[in-house]
Design a protein around this motif. Structure first.
Motif, mmCIF file in Angstrom:
data_model
loop_
_atom_site.group_PDB
_atom_site.id
_atom_site.type_symbol
_atom_site.label_atom_id
_atom_site.label_comp_id
_atom_site.label_asym_id
_atom_site.label_seq_id
_atom_site.Cartn_x
_atom_site.Cartn_y
_atom_site.Cartn_z
ATOM 1 N N LEU A 1 0.828 -1.209 0.000
ATOM 2 C CA LEU A 1 0.000 0.000 0.000
ATOM 3 C C LEU A 1 0.864 1.262 0.000
ATOM 4 N N TYR A 2 1.951 1.243 0.783
ATOM 5 C CA TYR A 2 2.865 2.390 0.758
ATOM 6 C C TYR A 2 3.489 2.541 -0.636
ATOM 7 N N LEU A 3 3.831 1.426 -1.277
ATOM 8 C CA LEU A 3 4.390 1.490 -2.624
ATOM 9 C C LEU A 3 3.376 2.056 -3.610
ATOM 10 N N ASN A 4 2.141 1.575 -3.544
ATOM 11 C CA ASN A 4 1.114 2.083 -4.447
ATOM 12 C C ASN A 4 0.880 3.575 -4.251
ATOM 13 N N ARG A 5 0.866 3.995 -2.976
ATOM 14 C CA ARG A 5 0.661 5.424 -2.724
ATOM 15 C C ARG A 5 1.873 6.232 -3.159
ATOM 16 N N ALA A 6 3.079 5.660 -3.027
ATOM 17 C CA ALA A 6 4.288 6.341 -3.491
ATOM 18 C C ALA A 6 4.242 6.534 -5.003
ATOM 19 N N SER A 7 3.803 5.514 -5.732
ATOM 20 C CA SER A 7 3.676 5.636 -7.187
ATOM 21 C C SER A 7 2.661 6.712 -7.544
ATOM 22 N N LEU A 8 1.579 6.770 -6.773
ATOM 23 C CA LEU A 8 0.561 7.788 -7.003
ATOM 24 C C LEU A 8 1.110 9.188 -6.752
ATOM 25 N N PHE A 9 1.821 9.358 -5.649
ATOM 26 C CA PHE A 9 2.407 10.670 -5.354
ATOM 27 C C PHE A 9 3.394 11.086 -6.450
ATOM 28 N N HIS A 10 4.186 10.146 -6.918
ATOM 29 C CA HIS A 10 5.146 10.455 -7.980
ATOM 30 C C HIS A 10 4.410 10.920 -9.235
ATOM 31 N N LYS A 11 3.310 10.269 -9.535
ATOM 32 C CA LYS A 11 2.495 10.639 -10.693
ATOM 33 C C LYS A 11 1.860 12.012 -10.499
ATOM 34 N N LEU B 293 4.367 14.892 -6.493
ATOM 35 C CA LEU B 293 4.691 15.072 -5.071
ATOM 36 C C LEU B 293 5.852 14.140 -4.725
ATOM 37 N N PRO B 294 7.067 14.457 -5.168
ATOM 38 C CA PRO B 294 8.189 13.523 -5.005
ATOM 39 C C PRO B 294 8.621 13.314 -3.568
ATOM 40 N N MET B 295 8.560 14.359 -2.719
ATOM 41 C CA MET B 295 8.982 14.171 -1.331
ATOM 42 C C MET B 295 8.051 13.212 -0.597
ATOM 43 N N GLU B 296 6.744 13.355 -0.832
ATOM 44 C CA GLU B 296 5.795 12.431 -0.220
ATOM 45 C C GLU B 296 6.032 11.013 -0.734
ATOM 46 N N HIS C 1 22.519 11.782 -18.227
ATOM 47 C CA HIS C 1 21.864 13.055 -17.914
ATOM 48 C C HIS C 1 22.291 13.634 -16.567
ATOM 49 N N HIS C 2 23.221 12.961 -15.941
ATOM 50 C CA HIS C 2 23.645 13.446 -14.629
ATOM 51 C C HIS C 2 24.401 14.756 -14.728
ATOM 52 N N GLU C 3 24.045 15.674 -13.872
ATOM 53 C CA GLU C 3 24.753 16.950 -13.784
ATOM 54 C C GLU C 3 25.632 16.934 -12.545
ATOM 55 N N LYS C 4 26.647 17.759 -12.548
ATOM 56 C CA LYS C 4 27.597 17.768 -11.430
ATOM 57 C C LYS C 4 26.934 18.236 -10.134
ATOM 58 N N THR C 5 26.041 19.193 -10.263
ATOM 59 C CA THR C 5 25.385 19.686 -9.048
ATOM 60 C C THR C 5 24.297 18.714 -8.639
ATOM 61 N N THR C 6 24.213 18.428 -7.373
ATOM 62 C CA THR C 6 23.254 17.472 -6.850
ATOM 63 C C THR C 6 22.380 18.166 -5.827
ATOM 64 N N ALA C 7 21.086 18.156 -6.089
ATOM 65 C CA ALA C 7 20.141 18.793 -5.172
ATOM 66 C C ALA C 7 19.630 17.768 -4.183
ATOM 67 N N LYS C 8 19.990 17.962 -2.970
ATOM 68 C CA LYS C 8 19.533 17.049 -1.920
ATOM 69 C C LYS C 8 18.127 17.427 -1.479
ATOM 70 N N PRO C 9 17.281 16.451 -1.124
ATOM 71 C CA PRO C 9 15.944 16.798 -0.641
ATOM 72 C C PRO C 9 16.029 17.531 0.688
ATOM 73 N N ALA C 10 15.084 18.430 0.850
ATOM 74 C CA ALA C 10 15.071 19.212 2.091
ATOM 75 C C ALA C 10 14.855 18.287 3.277
ATOM 76 N N SER C 11 15.712 18.414 4.260
ATOM 77 C CA SER C 11 15.590 17.559 5.441
ATOM 78 C C SER C 11 14.468 18.058 6.328
ATOM 79 N N GLN C 12 13.861 17.165 7.058
ATOM 80 C CA GLN C 12 12.784 17.522 7.960
ATOM 81 C C GLN C 12 13.379 17.914 9.305
#
Length: 708
Positions: A113-123, A126-129, A194-205
């Protein structure tokens, strides 16, 4: 409750009516013996504390229902109905109902269920969720290749190249099919190109930190002749100083916020909510809140990932409610709060046979002796019901006797007058209020532009130290919240030794005196003697007053109810003395001269409070006819509000309301709160149709009245 009240004989009801604190153990024993002999109480307890496997156990896990909702969610996802799919996975309880150890098609159901909801959020963009849901699935089922693959894709979306490569590589190693492995290899190659040198890390909580913690401010608890215990400062305190920060001894979410706010921190729920692992009632905003509320999560070792290390900082407040029983969902919030207080106190003392003396532990004042007979009887019944529920859900060693029941009665009476409402700000046109989203979605001429923000109660809590601060309708400190933490800050300069007082709800300038007094007597069982209620002040005179019939007079005319309330103020039977209590109120008597003829010489008697007569020039006002005109004018404003609610932009109600505003201004005093409300409605109406210049003018006029 009403059925149980009816079975109490008149003899016991009279004892309840005449009872005091010292009588409680004996009275509670008599009531307990009565209820133990009644089949109604046993039926009630069996329903409230029903096992989740029974039909009555409504808050337990249900694998079959979770699978049905999962299938519906998958169908909605495939058809593109993403909002309904999210409802099936989250709000409609697929995740809430799924047992942690349930499996479907060889995979853990909760992880799926978490995987299914993760796929939904990605669609849904909402990548962080999506990332958080993938991590939750892996903590439960670390050998799930589809989850590693999804998290790799999400990390790629977020620009986390190294994390993405790691996750996709793990997915490739775990993937059993050759075709699947080759697909992941192609995606890894594309990611590298397609990798670029700069890497954007997700905002930490990051946890929200409380600024300027009051370490230098020394407060002292003192006894006062009129208010009992109270808090004062030993030294001068500047305006806007943080004087106190406190975590709750116990807190519970209110019923109307259970689907919208986290059951632990009381903040608004994100899209990726987390359910309780053992029952279907609570929702949490994060795993941290889930663990803090219910305790460490026990999952078989074969299901747990290496990074699954829950920490616990407090006694779990939901654990005793967390076996699928539904009494926490049925009983009133203050009774559930009392249960949490009892359990926490017993856990701290290591004593599980009797309810301890909570008055000694909490140090709170009680209100039992001041309650009505009806309210007293309710407390007794709820105390017995709660005692049975705790015996079933928390400790079978807990004795069901009169002493324990009487302690809960006292606790409930303490909660009635000492608990504090935890509040949040919310827009009245949206389910939640986010300033950034509001500006991003702002569209001129739409109804959302006319939205207003209001303060709503989301929780009920006990704060032991904060309960020592007394009430004043002219407070010098203000309470607000960051998550569950209560913060108190001064609203003005406070001299050393001066009482630090906050408002329990009503304040001068917001409610008139008679309404404040009635509220405080009904809710907190005391008559307020603060300077706002014991001395005449201008705000109480004008807030619901009428203007003088003499157009050249600025005086105010009071109706009978307000006039009688002002006459009862002890410092103003006939005259007003030039007496000030706190420095902020020193000019109030001088301001009153604008609306009433008052002598500041104590030897004169010139302030007569008579209804229907101007307090300044003595002119008579016909209240009956003027009140009828005011009622007619407000009909136009109610119609205008209905037009705004129905999005009727072509309505003729706006011109009618403008004419009625002129009528109100000719009848009501210029600083009557009704004028401010009317101006505010007109501001919303003009904002609704996109005419912002008059909207601004009416806002300004409303503010001028409310801050007077």
């Amino acid at each position: 409750m009403e059925k149980l009240k009816c079975v109490v004989p008149e003899r016991l009801k009279r004892r309840v009516e005449e009872s005091h604190i010292d009588d409680l153990p004996s009275l509670s024993s008599s009531l307990l013996q009565l209820f133990l002999s009644l089949p109604q109480i046993h039926q009630l307890i069996s329903e409230l504390a029903a096992e989740p496997s029974t039909q009555a156990g409504l808050c337990g896990k249900n694998e079959g229902a979770a699978l049905d909702l999962k299938q519906k969610g998958n169908q909605c996802y495939s058809s593109g109905d993403h909002s309904q799919a999210l409802r099936c996975y989250s709000q409609l309880q697929a995740l809430r109902l799924a047992p942690i150890d349930a499996h479907h098609t060889g995979k853990n159901l909760v992880a799926t269920l978490y995987l299914n909801r993760a796929s939904l959020f990605h669609k849904m963009g909402l990548p962080m969720e999506s990332l958080r849901d993938c991590s939750r699935a892996l903590e439960i089922s670390p050998c799930y290749p589809k989850v590693w693959y999804r998290r790799g894709k999400v990390n790629a979306t977020l620009g986390n190249y190294e994390d993405s490569v790691h996750d996709l590589s793990v997915a490739k190693d775990m993937e059993p099919s050759i075709g699947g492995k080759k697909q992941i290899e192609r995606e890894l190659d594309m990611l590298a190109r397609h990798h670029e040198k700069t890497t954007a890390k997700p905002a930490s909580q990051k946890s929200v930190e409380i600024p300027d913690v009051p370490s230098e401010i020394k407060l002292q608890c003192v006894k006062t002749p009129d208010k009992g215990r109270g808090m004062v400062s030993q030294f001068d305190i500047p305006q806007a100083s943080l004087i106190h920060a406190e975590e709750p001894y116990a807190v519970v979410i209110l019923k109307h916020c259970r689907e919208t706010h986290c059951h632990y921190c009381l903040n608004e729920l994100p899209a990726d909510t987390i359910p309780c692992i053992s029952c279907s009632l609570p929702l949490y905003c994060s795993q941290h809140c889930q663990v803090q509320a219910g305790g460490p999560i026990h999952i078989p070792d074969t299901m747990v990932g290496s990074n699954f290390k829950p920490t616990l900082e407090c006694i779990p407040e939901h654990k005793h409610e967390c076996q699928g029983v539904h009494w926490p969902a049925i009983l009133p919030s203050d009774v559930v709060l009392a249960g949490r207080v009892v359990v926490k106190t017993m856990e701290q003392k290591g004593q599980f046979t009797d309810v301890p003396n909570l008055s000694e532990t909490l140090g709170l004042c009680e209100s039992y002796s001041k309650m009505s007979p009806e309210s007293k009887l309710e407390l007794h019944i709820y105390s017995i019901v709660l005692l049975f529920c705790l015996h079933h859900s928390f400790s079978s060693e807990l004795s069901i006797n009169g002493d324990s029941a009487s302690q809960i009665v006292i606790l409930l009476s303490q909660i009635r007058v000492n608990s504090i409402a935890v509040v949040r700000m919310r827009s009245n046109t949206n389910d939640s209020y986010d300033q950034q989203d509001w500006f991003q979605n702002f569209s001129f001429g739409e109804a959302e532009a006319a939205s207003s923000v209001e303060q709503v109660r989301v929780g009920q809590a006990l704060y032991k130290a904060a309960s020592l601060f007394n009430h004043s309708c002219l407070p010098n400190i203000h309470a607000y919240f960051m998550s569950r933490t209560l913060l108190l800050r001064t609203t003005e300069f406070v001299s050393g030794g001066c009482a630090l007082e906050l408002s329990y709800g009503p304040q001068v300038g917001q409610w008139d005196c008679k309404d404040r007094l009635r509220f405080l007597e009904e809710e907190y069982f005391f008559r307020c003697w603060c300077c706002g209620c014991s001395e005449v002040n201008e705000s109480d005179l004008v807030i619901s007053g009428f203007c003088c019939v003499n157009p050249n007079c600025s005086g105010v005319v009071l109706d009978n109810l307000v006039a009688n309330c002002e006459k009862q103020k002890p410092n103003v039977p006939e005259t007003i003395s030039n007496k000030s209590h706190l420095q902020v109120h020193e000019l109030k008597d001088i301001d009153i001269k604008k609306v009433a003829q008052i002598s500041l010489d104590q030897t004169q008697s010139s302030f007569h409070v008579d209804s229907g007569y101007c307090l300044k020039c003595g002119s008579y006002c016909n209240f009956a006819s003027r009140s009828k005109e005011v009622k007619k004018a407000w009909t136009d404003f109610r119609r205008l509000q209905d037009s705004i609610a129905s999005k009727d932009t072509c309505s003729t109600n706006l011109p009618d309301a403008l004419r009625s505003l002129g009528l109100l201004r000719s009848i009501l005093h210029a600083y009557n709160k009704g004028i401010a409300e009317a101006e505010d409605i007109l501001a919303k109406a003009f904002c609704f149709i996109g005419d912002f210049e008059p909207a601004r003018d009416h806002c300004k006029a409303s503010i001028e009245v409310t801050v007077y």
